[in-house]
Design a protein around this motif. Structure first.
Motif, PDB file in Angstrom:
ATOM      1  N   THR A 281       1.003  -1.260  -0.040  1.00 50.96           N
ATOM      2  CA  THR A 281      -0.118  -0.100  -0.004  1.00 50.96           C
ATOM      3  C   THR A 281       0.893   1.335   0.175  1.00 50.96           C
ATOM      4  O   THR A 281       1.701   1.301   0.794  1.00 50.96           O
ATOM      5  CB  THR A 281      -0.915  -0.133   1.382  1.00 50.96           C
ATOM      6  OG1 THR A 281      -1.799  -1.159   1.306  1.00 50.96           O
ATOM      7  CG2 THR A 281      -1.866   1.167   1.244  1.00 50.96           C
ATOM      8  N   ASN A 283       2.472   4.695   0.494  1.00 46.33           N
ATOM      9  CA  ASN A 283       2.832   5.514   2.039  1.00 46.33           C
ATOM     10  C   ASN A 283       1.934   6.488   2.047  1.00 46.33           C
ATOM     11  O   ASN A 283       1.348   6.757   3.151  1.00 46.33           O
ATOM     12  CB  ASN A 283       4.196   5.960   2.007  1.00 46.33           C
ATOM     13  CG  ASN A 283       5.148   4.961   2.339  1.00 46.33           C
ATOM     14  OD1 ASN A 283       4.907   3.831   2.981  1.00 46.33           O
ATOM     15  ND2 ASN A 283       6.441   5.198   2.069  1.00 46.33           N
ATOM     16  N   ASN A 284       1.547   7.139   1.018  1.00 50.00           N
ATOM     17  CA  ASN A 284       0.503   8.491   1.202  1.00 50.00           C
ATOM     18  C   ASN A 284      -1.032   7.938   1.566  1.00 50.00           C
ATOM     19  O   ASN A 284      -1.448   8.634   2.119  1.00 50.00           O
ATOM     20  CB  ASN A 284       0.510   9.112  -0.286  1.00 50.00           C
ATOM     21  CG  ASN A 284       0.177   8.491  -1.271  1.00 50.00           C
ATOM     22  OD1 ASN A 284       0.624   7.146  -1.313  1.00 50.00           O
ATOM     23  ND2 ASN A 284      -0.646   9.194  -2.149  1.00 50.00           N
ATOM     24  N   ARG A 286      -1.521   5.049   2.890  1.00 49.39           N
ATOM     25  CA  ARG A 286      -1.595   4.336   4.325  1.00 49.39           C
ATOM     26  C   ARG A 286      -1.516   5.592   5.297  1.00 49.39           C
ATOM     27  O   ARG A 286      -2.334   5.575   6.572  1.00 49.39           O
ATOM     28  CB  ARG A 286      -0.353   3.591   4.571  1.00 49.39           C
ATOM     29  CG  ARG A 286      -0.296   2.870   6.029  1.00 49.39           C
ATOM     30  CD  ARG A 286       0.743   1.932   5.990  1.00 49.39           C
ATOM     31  NE  ARG A 286       0.984   0.752   5.079  1.00 49.39           N
ATOM     32  CZ  ARG A 286       1.583  -0.132   4.579  1.00 49.39           C
ATOM     33  NH1 ARG A 286       2.932   0.431   4.646  1.00 49.39           N
ATOM     34  NH2 ARG A 286       1.285  -0.987   3.907  1.00 49.39           N
ATOM     35  N   LYS A 287      -0.707   6.633   5.117  1.00 47.22           N
ATOM     36  CA  LYS A 287      -0.842   7.736   6.057  1.00 47.22           C
ATOM     37  C   LYS A 287      -2.232   8.610   6.301  1.00 47.22           C
ATOM     38  O   LYS A 287      -2.551   8.745   7.248  1.00 47.22           O
ATOM     39  CB  LYS A 287       0.229   8.673   5.576  1.00 47.22           C
ATOM     40  CG  LYS A 287       1.658   8.342   6.070  1.00 47.22           C
ATOM     41  CD  LYS A 287       2.709   9.442   5.486  1.00 47.22           C
ATOM     42  CE  LYS A 287       4.186   9.121   5.722  1.00 47.22           C
ATOM     43  NZ  LYS A 287       5.302   9.846   5.225  1.00 47.22           N
ATOM     44  N   LYS A 288      -2.890   8.547   4.999  1.00 47.74           N
ATOM     45  CA  LYS A 288      -4.290   9.119   4.957  1.00 47.74           C
ATOM     46  C   LYS A 288      -5.089   8.487   5.622  1.00 47.74           C
ATOM     47  O   LYS A 288      -5.872   8.893   6.360  1.00 47.74           O
ATOM     48  CB  LYS A 288      -4.687   9.392   3.603  1.00 47.74           C
ATOM     49  CG  LYS A 288      -5.987  10.044   3.521  1.00 47.74           C
ATOM     50  CD  LYS A 288      -6.463   9.968   1.839  1.00 47.74           C
ATOM     51  CE  LYS A 288      -7.778  10.448   1.819  1.00 47.74           C
ATOM     52  NZ  LYS A 288      -8.299  10.546   0.230  1.00 47.74           N
ATOM     53  N   LYS A 290      -4.467   6.521   8.339  1.00 46.02           N
ATOM     54  CA  LYS A 290      -4.192   6.397   9.587  1.00 46.02           C
ATOM     55  C   LYS A 290      -4.622   7.785  10.226  1.00 46.02           C
ATOM     56  O   LYS A 290      -4.884   7.634  11.373  1.00 46.02           O
ATOM     57  CB  LYS A 290      -2.612   6.004   9.883  1.00 46.02           C
ATOM     58  CG  LYS A 290      -2.356   4.586   9.543  1.00 46.02           C
ATOM     59  CD  LYS A 290      -0.668   4.380   9.799  1.00 46.02           C
ATOM     60  CE  LYS A 290      -0.292   3.121   9.639  1.00 46.02           C
ATOM     61  NZ  LYS A 290       0.989   2.604   9.753  1.00 46.02           N
ATOM     62  N   ARG A 291      -4.532   8.879   9.672  1.00 40.90           N
ATOM     63  CA  ARG A 291      -5.054   9.978  10.041  1.00 40.90           C
ATOM     64  C   ARG A 291      -6.571   9.703  10.412  1.00 40.90           C
ATOM     65  O   ARG A 291      -7.008  10.688  11.466  1.00 40.90           O
ATOM     66  CB  ARG A 291      -4.869  11.222   8.894  1.00 40.90           C
ATOM     67  CG  ARG A 291      -3.349  11.539   9.039  1.00 40.90           C
ATOM     68  CD  ARG A 291      -3.287  13.030   8.337  1.00 40.90           C
ATOM     69  NE  ARG A 291      -3.723  12.976   7.030  1.00 40.90           N
ATOM     70  CZ  ARG A 291      -2.893  12.579   5.834  1.00 40.90           C
ATOM     71  NH1 ARG A 291      -1.719  12.413   6.000  1.00 40.90           N
ATOM     72  NH2 ARG A 291      -3.371  12.572   4.761  1.00 40.90           N
ATOM     73  N   GLN A 295      -3.593   4.085  14.154  1.00 43.84           N
ATOM     74  CA  GLN A 295      -2.607   3.075  13.861  1.00 43.84           C
ATOM     75  C   GLN A 295      -3.369   1.986  13.341  1.00 43.84           C
ATOM     76  O   GLN A 295      -4.210   1.257  14.175  1.00 43.84           O
ATOM     77  CB  GLN A 295      -1.583   3.012  15.002  1.00 43.84           C
ATOM     78  CG  GLN A 295      -0.813   4.147  15.259  1.00 43.84           C
ATOM     79  CD  GLN A 295       0.129   4.724  13.888  1.00 43.84           C
ATOM     80  OE1 GLN A 295       0.581   3.856  13.224  1.00 43.84           O
ATOM     81  NE2 GLN A 295      -0.051   6.007  13.672  1.00 43.84           N
ATOM     82  N   ASP A 303      -5.280  -2.428   6.171  1.00 45.14           N
ATOM     83  CA  ASP A 303      -4.237  -1.939   5.177  1.00 45.14           C
ATOM     84  C   ASP A 303      -4.941  -2.283   3.881  1.00 45.14           C
ATOM     85  O   ASP A 303      -4.501  -1.276   2.905  1.00 45.14           O
ATOM     86  CB  ASP A 303      -3.117  -2.593   5.484  1.00 45.14           C
ATOM     87  CG  ASP A 303      -1.886  -1.889   4.776  1.00 45.14           C
ATOM     88  OD1 ASP A 303      -1.760  -0.781   5.223  1.00 45.14           O
ATOM     89  OD2 ASP A 303      -1.264  -2.544   3.739  1.00 45.14           O
ATOM     90  N   ASP A 310      -8.670   3.486  -1.868  1.00 45.57           N
ATOM     91  CA  ASP A 310      -7.939   4.331  -2.956  1.00 45.57           C
ATOM     92  C   ASP A 310      -8.015   4.221  -4.157  1.00 45.57           C
ATOM     93  O   ASP A 310      -8.444   5.078  -5.180  1.00 45.57           O
ATOM     94  CB  ASP A 310      -6.245   4.416  -2.539  1.00 45.57           C
ATOM     95  CG  ASP A 310      -5.696   5.318  -3.472  1.00 45.57           C
ATOM     96  OD1 ASP A 310      -5.631   6.392  -3.366  1.00 45.57           O
ATOM     97  OD2 ASP A 310      -4.718   4.538  -4.244  1.00 45.57           O
TER      98      ASP A 310
END
Length: 353
Positions: A281, A283-284, A286-288, A290-291, A295, A303, A310
């Motif tokens: 996945t 990183n961008n 996954r970070k979105k 998680k926001r 976590q 995940d 997306d």
């Protein structure tokens, strides 16, 4: 064997009944190994066994609910059944295992405060998640079929080339991708495939079979292989560009969707499941996620859901699923925790009775 006693329902009086003509029979809920002969070979998540199944089914839902609170129960063979179905006891026990104290040490008692409705809620939520995922996965799968057909037809021709062995970059001694494609096509009974197949021959001449018809006969798994290995490995980037999805790791993200779709199709548990074939996945993405959701482990089902959301959003084929899950499940709930931090069940060891 450790046992947990559950207060029974009212039953007709017998010689040991109270003066009131009714008595309350105690029931026993215990975990057993239904196939002891296999216990040395397999780690068996034994089903819940009820001593007096009908009586337990009639009271377990009521006994585990707060006083004064009732819920719908189905009548089956003269008893009220709080379980989805008596035949689902084995499946249900796989969820109940996570609520026991220390089954790996032989202690099958349930943790203090655990009630039946808590386990049932996780069981039902897992089923609802599978159903919701099937819808989103189907939309993305259909989108991928269309874009694969268009890219192949535009860049490599609509006929013949995509069914040549040299079109694919195969790995090691695995089955050639073209053989997987041909097997799926041969298996099809659709008229648009039968039109190109003559009776009495081992394999039809599909040189005139257009790619947009062929992709409809491919399983999602075979389609994933074709995307990953087609056009000397370049097909994945071309399809990603066509769909508007990032090219990095695209083929492996599709393979992760196949893995998840197969688990849903076979009604496999998603709660506390660590994904074996997790795709990379971005990183961008996954970070979105998680926001929004906090976590979660990289091999968690969440995940792949983030990756699915997306892809579905960028291709404009389905609404994201993660926001719905956040509304339906508090972050401190047992179901949510089992999604974000999957753990293997602490099952009986080889020497555990």
């Amino acid at each position: 064997m450790a046992e947990a006693r559950v207060v029974g329902d009212d039953h007709p009086a017998d010689s040991s009944s109270s003066a009131g003509g009714r008595r309350r029979r105690p029931l026993t809920l215990r975990a057993i190994d239904p196939l002891p002969s296999l216990s040395k070979k397999l780690k068996w998540e034994g089903p819940l066994s009820f001593r007096g199944v009908c009586e337990a089914e009639s009271v377990l839902g009521r006994a585990s609910r707060p006083p004064g609170q009732s819920g719908p129960r189905r009548r089956r063979r003269g008893c009220l059944c709080p379980l989805p179905c008596r035949h689902e006891l084995l499946r249900f026990s796989g969820y109940a295992r996570y609520f026991q104290k220390a089954p790996h040490l032989g202690d099958d008692d349930f943790r203090q405060g655990v009630v039946f409705d808590e386990i049932r809620a996780v069981y039902d939520a897992d089923e609802a998640l599978r159903i919701a995922l099937v819808r989103s996965l189907a939309k993305v799968e259909l989108m991928l079929r269309s874009h694969v057909a268009r890219v192949v037809a535009d860049e490599h021709g609509a006929y013949g080339r995509y069914l040549e062995e040299s079109f694919y970059t195969d790995i090691g001694d695995r089955e050639p991708t073209v053989e997987s494609c041909l097997r799926d096509i041969d298996r099809s009974k659709d008229r648009h495939i039968l039109h190109y197949r003559e009776s009495g021959i081992n394999r039809a001449d599909y040189s005139k079979l257009p790619v947009w018809s062929a992709v409809e006969a491919l399983s999602f798994g075979t389609l994933s292989k074709a995307i990953e290995r087609g056009a000397g490995g370049d097909l994945a980037d071309a399809v990603a560009t066509s769909t508007g999805i990032a090219k990095g790791g695209f083929a492996y993200r599709v393979r992760a969707l196949v893995y998840l779709r197969n688990r849903c199709a076979h009604h496999s548990r998603l709660w506390h499941h660590s994904v074996l074939d997790a795709g990379p996945t971005p990183n961008n993405v996954r970070k979105k996620a998680k926001r929004e959701a906090g976590q979660f482990e990289p091999r968690s089902v969440l995940d792949i859901i983030a990756s699915l959301d997306d892809m579905a959003s960028r291709a404009e084929v389905a609404d994201p699923l993660l926001p719905r899950l956040l509304v339906e499940h508090p972050r401190d709930s047992a179901f949510w925790q089992g999604l974000v931090r999957p753990q293997s069940p602490r099952d009986h060891g080889r020497d555990t009775p």
